[in-house]
Design a protein around this motif. Structure first.
Motif, short mmCIF file in Angstrom:
data_model
loop_
_atom_site.label_atom_id
_atom_site.label_comp_id
_atom_site.label_asym_id
_atom_site.label_seq_id
_atom_site.Cartn_x
_atom_site.Cartn_y
_atom_site.Cartn_z
N CYS A 1 -7.04 -0.78 13.23
CA CYS A 1 -7.58 -0.03 12.09
C CYS A 1 -8.88 0.67 12.44
O CYS A 1 -9.09 1.84 12.07
N SER B 1 -8.52 3.50 9.85
CA SER B 1 -7.80 3.09 8.64
C SER B 1 -8.63 2.08 7.86
O SER B 1 -8.51 0.87 8.04
N TYR C 1 -8.61 1.36 4.60
CA TYR C 1 -7.91 0.60 3.57
C TYR C 1 -7.39 -0.73 4.15
O TYR C 1 -7.67 -1.80 3.63
N GLU C 2 -6.65 -0.66 5.23
CA GLU C 2 -6.09 -1.88 5.83
C GLU C 2 -7.17 -2.73 6.52
O GLU C 2 -7.12 -3.95 6.49
N TYR D 1 0.66 -1.13 11.95
CA TYR D 1 -0.56 -0.72 11.25
C TYR D 1 -0.91 0.74 11.48
O TYR D 1 -1.53 1.37 10.63
N LYS D 2 -0.46 1.31 12.59
CA LYS D 2 -0.58 2.77 12.74
C LYS D 2 0.31 3.46 11.72
O LYS D 2 -0.07 4.45 11.10
N ALA E 1 -1.19 3.28 8.29
CA ALA E 1 -2.32 4.22 8.19
C ALA E 1 -1.84 5.65 7.95
O ALA E 1 -2.54 6.44 7.31
N CYS E 2 -0.64 5.95 8.42
CA CYS E 2 -0.07 7.29 8.17
C CYS E 2 0.33 7.45 6.71
O CYS E 2 0.62 8.57 6.26
N THR F 1 -1.50 5.32 4.06
CA THR F 1 -2.72 5.08 3.29
C THR F 1 -3.77 6.16 3.49
O THR F 1 -4.48 6.51 2.56
N GLY F 2 -3.88 6.70 4.71
CA GLY F 2 -4.89 7.72 5.00
C GLY F 2 -4.65 9.03 4.26
O GLY F 2 -5.50 9.46 3.47
#
Length: 180
Positions: free
Chosen positions: A73, A78, A80-81, A159-160, A163-164, A166-167
C-alpha cells in the motif's frame, strides 16, 4: 468524496445474499470497499472468497502478511487499505514504532532478516513485477519456502488490484474510522 454510489441492504434488496455473505464471513458490510464493489454484486459475491483464499494461502504468518500489505500500500499509494491494515497489525500486537519504520526497513533494527527479505520482495513486486531480482526471490524462498513466497506475490497482487478500485473511486474512510 467517493465517486460512486455506495450500496447497502436497503439500496439492493434483490442481493441480500451478498450482505448475508459479508456478515457470515465476519466482514463489515458497512465497509466502503464492499459497498462500492456491491455495484457489481456478482463480483462482490466472488471477491470475499478470493480475499479469504489469498489471506490464508501458503502458510504465510499473519503478522508477516500484514507487513506485506502495508508495504504494498505504501509503495503504490493506497491510503484506504493501508490505514485498515495498519490497524489490523496494531491489534495483532505489532508495535507502532515498527510499523512507522517500515518504509526504511533496510536500516531499521525493528526487522529481522526474514522480514527484510519479504519486504524487499513486496516492494519490488509492487513497483515492477517483471523486474524482481533473482537474489530477492531466492532470499525469500530460502526464508519461507516456495508456498509462502508465492503467497507473498498473491498478497501484493491482490492489494494492487484493490488499489485500482479504491484509488480511482477516491474511496472515503467510513464514518468513525480512526488510525490507531
Amino acid at each position: 468524496m467517493t465517486r460512486i454510489e455506495l450500496q447497502s441492504r436497503e439500496t439492493q434488496p434483490d442481493h441480500q445474499h451478498v450482505w448475508d455473505m459479508l456478515e457470515r464471513e465476519r466482514q463489515r458490510p458497512n465497509s466502503n470497499i464492499f459497498r462500492a464493489i456491491a455495484n457489481l454484486p456478482d463480483v462482490l459475491d466472488r471477491f470475499i472468497p478470493m480475499a479469504n483464499a489469498i489471506r490464508d494461502a501458503g502458510g504465510l504468518d499473519a503478522e508477516l502478511r500484514e507487513l506485506v500489505i502495508i508495504m504494498t500500500c505504501l509503495t503504490i499509494g493506497s491510503s484506504y487499505e493501508e490505514g485498515r491494515h495498519w490497524n489490523i497489525a496494531v491489534r495483532m500486537g505489532v508495535p507502532k514504532d515498527k510499523l512507522a519504520a517500515i518504509w526504511g526497513f533496510e536500516h531499521s533494527s525493528h526487522f529481522d532478516e526474514r522480514e527484510k527479505a519479504v519486504l524487499r520482495l513486496a516492494r519490488q513486486t509492487a513497483r515492477a513485477p517483471a523486474q524482481v531480482s533473482e537474489d530477492v526471490w531466492r532470499d525469500v524462498e530460502r526464508h519461507l519456502g516456495s508456498g509462502p513466497a508465492l503467497a507473498v506475490l498473491f498478497t501484493v497482487g491482490w492489494y494492487k488490484m484493490t488499489a485500482c478500485v479504491t484509488g480511482p473511486l477516491d474511496l472515503d474512510d467510513e464514518p468513525g474510522f480512526t488510525r490507531l
